[in-house]
Write a protein that holds these residues in place. Structure first.
Motif, PDB file in Angstrom:
ATOM      1  N   LEU A  98       0.829  -1.216   0.000  1.00  0.00           N
ATOM      2  CA  LEU A  98       0.000   0.000   0.000  1.00  0.00           C
ATOM      3  C   LEU A  98       0.854   1.253   0.000  1.00  0.00           C
ATOM      4  CD1 LEU A  98      -2.977  -0.796   2.422  1.00  0.00           C
ATOM      5  CD2 LEU A  98      -2.773  -1.176  -0.045  1.00  0.00           C
ATOM      6  N   ASN A  99       2.075   1.162   0.524  1.00  0.00           N
ATOM      7  CA  ASN A  99       2.955   2.330   0.519  1.00  0.00           C
ATOM      8  C   ASN A  99       3.455   2.664  -0.883  1.00  0.00           C
ATOM      9  OD1 ASN A  99       4.550   0.056   0.339  1.00  0.00           O
ATOM     10  ND2 ASN A  99       6.103   0.761   1.782  1.00  0.00           N
ATOM     11  N   GLN A 100       3.147   1.791  -1.863  1.00  0.00           N
ATOM     12  CA  GLN A 100       3.522   2.060  -3.241  1.00  0.00           C
ATOM     13  C   GLN A 100       2.386   2.710  -4.038  1.00  0.00           C
ATOM     14  OE1 GLN A 100       4.935  -2.315  -3.530  1.00  0.00           O
ATOM     15  NE2 GLN A 100       6.168  -1.263  -5.067  1.00  0.00           N
ATOM     16  N   VAL A 145       0.690  -4.091   4.572  1.00  0.00           N
ATOM     17  CA  VAL A 145      -0.431  -4.592   3.781  1.00  0.00           C
ATOM     18  C   VAL A 145      -0.064  -4.605   2.301  1.00  0.00           C
ATOM     19  CG1 VAL A 145      -2.867  -4.307   3.203  1.00  0.00           C
ATOM     20  CG2 VAL A 145      -2.055  -3.686   5.485  1.00  0.00           C
ATOM     21  N   TYR A 146      -0.238  -5.766   1.681  1.00  0.00           N
ATOM     22  CA  TYR A 146       0.070  -5.939   0.256  1.00  0.00           C
ATOM     23  C   TYR A 146      -1.174  -6.431  -0.484  1.00  0.00           C
ATOM     24  CZ  TYR A 146       5.055  -5.295   1.115  1.00  0.00           C
ATOM     25  OH  TYR A 146       6.276  -4.752   1.453  1.00  0.00           O
ATOM     26  N   VAL A 147      -1.339  -5.952  -1.708  1.00  0.00           N
ATOM     27  CA  VAL A 147      -2.540  -6.292  -2.473  1.00  0.00           C
ATOM     28  C   VAL A 147      -2.198  -6.666  -3.915  1.00  0.00           C
ATOM     29  CG1 VAL A 147      -4.091  -4.830  -1.119  1.00  0.00           C
ATOM     30  CG2 VAL A 147      -2.893  -3.851  -3.098  1.00  0.00           C
ATOM     31  N   ARG A 148      -3.103  -7.405  -4.514  1.00  0.00           N
ATOM     32  CA  ARG A 148      -3.165  -7.566  -5.958  1.00  0.00           C
ATOM     33  C   ARG A 148      -4.455  -6.894  -6.399  1.00  0.00           C
ATOM     34  NH1 ARG A 148      -2.010 -13.637  -5.470  1.00  0.00           N
ATOM     35  NH2 ARG A 148       0.200 -13.913  -5.944  1.00  0.00           N
ATOM     36  N   LEU A 149      -4.385  -6.005  -7.367  1.00  0.00           N
ATOM     37  CA  LEU A 149      -5.568  -5.302  -7.843  1.00  0.00           C
ATOM     38  C   LEU A 149      -6.085  -5.949  -9.123  1.00  0.00           C
ATOM     39  CD1 LEU A 149      -4.491  -1.581  -7.255  1.00  0.00           C
ATOM     40  CD2 LEU A 149      -5.740  -3.100  -5.708  1.00  0.00           C
ATOM     41  N   ASN A 150      -7.407  -5.954  -9.302  1.00  0.00           N
ATOM     42  CA  ASN A 150      -7.990  -6.513 -10.518  1.00  0.00           C
ATOM     43  C   ASN A 150      -8.074  -5.448 -11.616  1.00  0.00           C
ATOM     44  OD1 ASN A 150     -10.190  -4.873  -9.859  1.00  0.00           O
ATOM     45  ND2 ASN A 150     -11.334  -6.563  -8.922  1.00  0.00           N
ATOM     46  N   ASP A 151      -8.694  -5.801 -12.733  1.00  0.00           N
ATOM     47  CA  ASP A 151      -8.774  -4.879 -13.875  1.00  0.00           C
ATOM     48  C   ASP A 151      -9.599  -3.637 -13.563  1.00  0.00           C
ATOM     49  OD1 ASP A 151      -7.248  -6.631 -15.326  1.00  0.00           O
ATOM     50  OD2 ASP A 151      -8.961  -7.645 -16.268  1.00  0.00           O
ATOM     51  N   GLU A 152     -10.453  -3.728 -12.552  1.00  0.00           N
ATOM     52  CA  GLU A 152     -11.278  -2.586 -12.163  1.00  0.00           C
ATOM     53  C   GLU A 152     -10.587  -1.700 -11.138  1.00  0.00           C
ATOM     54  OE1 GLU A 152     -14.860  -4.323 -10.772  1.00  0.00           O
ATOM     55  OE2 GLU A 152     -15.539  -4.964 -12.759  1.00  0.00           O
ATOM     56  N   GLY A 153      -9.363  -2.068 -10.763  1.00  0.00           N
ATOM     57  CA  GLY A 153      -8.622  -1.265  -9.795  1.00  0.00           C
ATOM     58  C   GLY A 153      -9.022  -1.517  -8.358  1.00  0.00           C
ATOM     59  N   LEU A 154      -9.728  -2.614  -8.098  1.00  0.00           N
ATOM     60  CA  LEU A 154     -10.125  -2.975  -6.738  1.00  0.00           C
ATOM     61  C   LEU A 154      -9.318  -4.189  -6.268  1.00  0.00           C
ATOM     62  CD1 LEU A 154     -14.000  -2.501  -6.982  1.00  0.00           C
ATOM     63  CD2 LEU A 154     -12.301  -0.902  -6.078  1.00  0.00           C
ATOM     64  N   LYS A 159      -2.655  -9.732   1.441  1.00  0.00           N
ATOM     65  CA  LYS A 159      -1.870 -10.461   2.437  1.00  0.00           C
ATOM     66  C   LYS A 159      -1.083  -9.471   3.283  1.00  0.00           C
ATOM     67  CE  LYS A 159      -1.320 -15.152   0.731  1.00  0.00           C
ATOM     68  NZ  LYS A 159      -0.396 -16.288   0.547  1.00  0.00           N
ATOM     69  N   LEU A 160      -0.649  -9.948   4.446  1.00  0.00           N
ATOM     70  CA  LEU A 160       0.119  -9.111   5.361  1.00  0.00           C
ATOM     71  C   LEU A 160       1.567  -9.582   5.430  1.00  0.00           C
ATOM     72  CD1 LEU A 160      -2.333  -8.791   8.387  1.00  0.00           C
ATOM     73  CD2 LEU A 160      -1.998  -7.155   6.537  1.00  0.00           C
ATOM     74  N   LEU A 161       2.451  -8.620   5.569  1.00  0.00           N
ATOM     75  CA  LEU A 161       3.855  -8.899   5.879  1.00  0.00           C
ATOM     76  C   LEU A 161       4.017  -8.692   7.379  1.00  0.00           C
ATOM     77  CD1 LEU A 161       6.871  -9.324   5.113  1.00  0.00           C
ATOM     78  CD2 LEU A 161       7.019  -6.830   4.843  1.00  0.00           C
ATOM     79  N   PRO A 162       4.210  -9.760   8.163  1.00  0.00           N
ATOM     80  CA  PRO A 162       4.370  -9.581   9.612  1.00  0.00           C
ATOM     81  C   PRO A 162       5.588  -8.701   9.910  1.00  0.00           C
ATOM     82  CG  PRO A 162       3.934 -11.877   9.090  1.00  0.00           C
ATOM     83  CD  PRO A 162       4.203 -11.191   7.787  1.00  0.00           C
TER      84      PRO A 162
END
Length: 334
Positions: A98-100, A145-154, A159-162
């Motif tokens: 999320l920091n990216q 907090v890390y995410v993969r976003l779909n084609d709609e940007g959601l 997943k979490l990095l402890p």
């Protein structure tokens, strides 16, 4: 990256540093994230199992990785590097922290992240790690907090990095009750809500008056200084329209078409217009309104109690001062 470069890096709000690296796994170069925190010499002893010891954290992260594989990245190893304790996790290149992301985020994406964080907490709360009592994660923040976003940007996946943290860190997204022996899920709820608002209002802007304003107020309820005033995980899930069964698996809601109206005579050329729910606007379950109303009542009750306490103190002071003045007058008359 050498130790001098690591020392020159700025620590994140939890007091640790994250360094990306690669290792060989089955002959394949695999990305890893190294979470590093300064530890004292005692905590580096291989047999040290104190609450903040290197081996205690290693066991904790191994357990998370095994029992909560849907929630956190797989654990790789723990070791000491000079004054740092280093905890490594396997990742892949398609995850984005999320920091990216550029902030402020849109209302849709910020709410989607908040909703997925609560889903993640539900999964975690139902894992074997919390069989006896809930053990707060205490590391939910922009860097974990890390995410993969779909084609709609959601959010497609999260997943979490402890992250290990310094116990004297002054991260305002971590409530004061975090270090209490009886801290519970309300601490993680606080941190998730704070993250949501910081993504949407990174510069402390006033809340927007729009279709999402009730969700901003809901997050604000989660930031109460009093843990008992924060919504429970169940109530919060209901307010955010999250459905899941007892083991934390989520039920995907199917959109049911409207029932065809009954007509005595039906012509093939007849055309019916049906009003589907406007999906451009966020859903607002009744539970959301209930939580906001309870929050307002709590604030009024708290304000009334404080006002009463102030009045009592003021009355006592007035009585004391009037007595002192009376004694002084009597002495002058004598």
């Amino acid at each position: 990256m050498n130790i001098e470069e690591i020392r020159s890096m700025q620590s994140n709000p939890l007091g640790c540093k994250v360094v990306a690296d690669k290792t060989m796994l089955g002959g394949v170069s695999t990305p890893v994230l190294n979470a590093m925190v300064v530890m004292n010499k005692n905590e580096f002893h291989n047999d040290y199992k104190g609450p903040r010891g290197l081996r205690a954290l290693e066991e904790q992260y191994k357990s998370l990785s095994f029992h909560c594989s849907d929630c956190v990245f797989p654990f790789y190893q723990a070791f000491g590097e000079k004054e740092y304790g280093v905890f490594s996790f396997y990742v892949s290149d398609d995850w984005k922290g999320l920091n990216q992301l550029d902030t402020p985020l849109s209302s849709d994406l910020a709410l989607d992240i908040f909703r997925n964080l609560i889903k993640l907490l539900i999964k975690y709360s139902n894992s074997a790690v919390n069989a006896k009592t809930y053990n707060p994660l205490l590391f939910i923040c922009l860097e974990s907090v890390y995410v993969r976003l779909n084609d709609e940007g959601l959010v497609q996946d999260m997943k979490l990095l402890p992250l290990p943290y310094k116990t004297d860190c002054e991260y305002i997204g971590m409530p004061r009750d975090a270090y209490m022996t009886k801290s519970d899920v309300s601490v993680d709820i606080f941190m998730a809500a704070y993250l949501y608002l910081s993504l949407k209002y990174p510069n402390n802007e006033p809340f927007k008056e729009d279709d999402y304003s009730d969700y901003d107020s809901l997050a604000e309820c989660c930031l109460s200084l009093f843990a008992q005033r924060r919504p429970s995980l169940d109530k919060l899930a209901e307010a955010l329209d999250i459905d899941c069964d007892s083991d934390g698996s989520f039920i995907k809601k199917e959109k049911t078409p409207p029932v065809m109206p009954v007509k005595e005579e039906y012509d093939e050329d007849d055309v019916y217009d049906y009003d589907y729910e406007d999906e451009s606007k966020p859903k607002k379950p009744g539970a959301l309104t209930k939580i906001l109303e309870q929050g307002k009542k709590g604030l009024k009750k708290g304000a009334k109690s404080i006002t009463g306490a102030i009045s009592d103190v003021k009355g006592k002071l007035d009585n004391m001062l009037s007595t002192e003045r009376g004694d002084s007058t009597e002495e002058e008359e004598d």
